[in-house]
Design an enzyme around this catalytic site. Sequence first.
Site, PDB file in Angstrom:
ATOM      1  N   CYS A 100      -3.792   2.036   5.053  1.00 41.77           N
ATOM      2  CA  CYS A 100      -4.477   1.580   6.267  1.00 41.77           C
ATOM      3  C   CYS A 100      -5.577   0.573   5.903  1.00 41.77           C
ATOM      4  CB  CYS A 100      -5.004   2.803   7.022  1.00 41.77           C
ATOM      5  SG  CYS A 100      -5.474   2.463   8.710  1.00 41.77           S
ATOM      6  N   HIS A 138      -0.455   6.270   7.858  1.00 41.62           N
ATOM      7  CA  HIS A 138      -0.981   7.278   6.940  1.00 41.62           C
ATOM      8  C   HIS A 138       0.147   8.159   6.394  1.00 41.62           C
ATOM      9  CE1 HIS A 138      -5.347   6.732   7.593  1.00 41.62           C
ATOM     10  NE2 HIS A 138      -4.889   6.091   8.655  1.00 41.62           N
ATOM     11  N   GLU A 177      -0.018  10.474   4.334  1.00 40.98           N
ATOM     12  CA  GLU A 177      -0.466  11.870   4.200  1.00 40.98           C
ATOM     13  C   GLU A 177      -0.414  12.612   5.528  1.00 40.98           C
ATOM     14  OE1 GLU A 177      -2.359   9.228   4.319  1.00 40.98           O
ATOM     15  OE2 GLU A 177      -4.370   9.631   5.092  1.00 40.98           O
TER      16      GLU A 177
END
Lengths: 254, 200
Positions: free
Chosen positions: B78, B179, B181
Amino acid sequence: MLSKRIIPCLDVDRGRVLKGVRFNGLRDAGDPVELACKYRDEGADELVFLDITASLEKRETLKKLVKDVASNLDIPFTVGGGIRSLEDARELLCSGADKVTVNTAAVEKPDLVSKMSKHFGSQCTVVSIDAKKTGNTPSGYEVYTYGARRPTGLDAVEWARRVEGLGAGEILLTSIDRDGTEDGYEINLTKMVCDSVNIPVIASGGCGRPEHILEVFVKTSADAALAASIFHYNTHPIPQVKEFLRVRGVVVRI
Amino acid sequence: MKMALLDYGVGNLYSITCALNRLGVEVKTVAEVKEGLDQDALILPGVGNFTPVAARLAEEKEILYDYVNSGRPLLGICLGLQILLDGSEEGEGRGLGIISGRALKLPSSVKTPHIGWNRLSMVKQHEFVDGIPEGSWVYFVHSYYPSLEERGLCLAETDYGLRFPSIVGRGALVGTQFHPEKSAEAGRLLLRNFLKMVKR
């Protein structure tokens, strides 16, 4: 194309998930981390945790909960409930929350919204608006604070516009009248707010059936639908809801 | 396997740390790039605002340049990807200039921030995107997107008001606008691919 999000909401009191009816009459619905993982596995797009603990150890228990959830979850989640300061927000974000949501504190100190947005980015700054139809304001919907107990005199639609200007990245809009009733989302309110802002809106309050979610996505430009009881009590599991929406042309992540 | 995660001092590093821990990676959080050079890889996380992060990294520009030019693995997530560009419409200050291009504001025809799950349209083969199915859902939270001068660096695109590069890569330098994650299966696969790149 961006999918519409399905968001189970978990009300948390001293580390347990509860579900209330119209902000009252709470029932125990389970362990937050366990439920979070179950929802993740079923395909929840995101989770919202609202802490309603009214005790001194609140901050520590909430931080621990956020850490436990973050270490087990690889989908985003939002945390709210009693966040009063930039420091409160920072603690939760640093414990693993993706977004934090403010409600009462935003009304009392609108500056907090701009500060949060400036320090952490608008993408983690969510403003929750609890609105009730009172007829006392131009749109007819009035903003309430302190867990839907205190009227503020603020107009819900104007307040939504204002928090967007302050840097909120998302609005979690709850109809107090519908919350816990399972009668469906308050479409009129949701539509008015969605049409007045250019940030994502999460519709909340009143979901009892997959049809209600379909209705809010078809009749308003809400980006996400939040629900609690239909998921907690397994009356309509997430995969079933998503399939229901998909075959009716709603873009969902499956 | 050990990776350095750069802490700009502005937010949530816990999620990415946990995601890497779950894959068996030890994470060392570092305040400066030079403290992380002894690790197997460097990660620039996706938190914060362009200007303060650019200011913070300005002093370490040379170190980062040398790091990338020596072919060592770097993952930007990001904002951590945007900071590798020349600059951003988000604010003042210059980016690192490691990837030519700028971060631009998403068009006003769509709601910003772009929050939620959107799809990947795969553009180019690269070991980072190995096995990622066309149309995979990944989680975005951003208001600016990377506009690249070299189209060849774009590994995948996403549609939101316009088509923008959502995964970029050049050798061991990779970045995602979303993202990983927070992106469930697809995110886990990307992080695992990054691990493989690092091991090699």
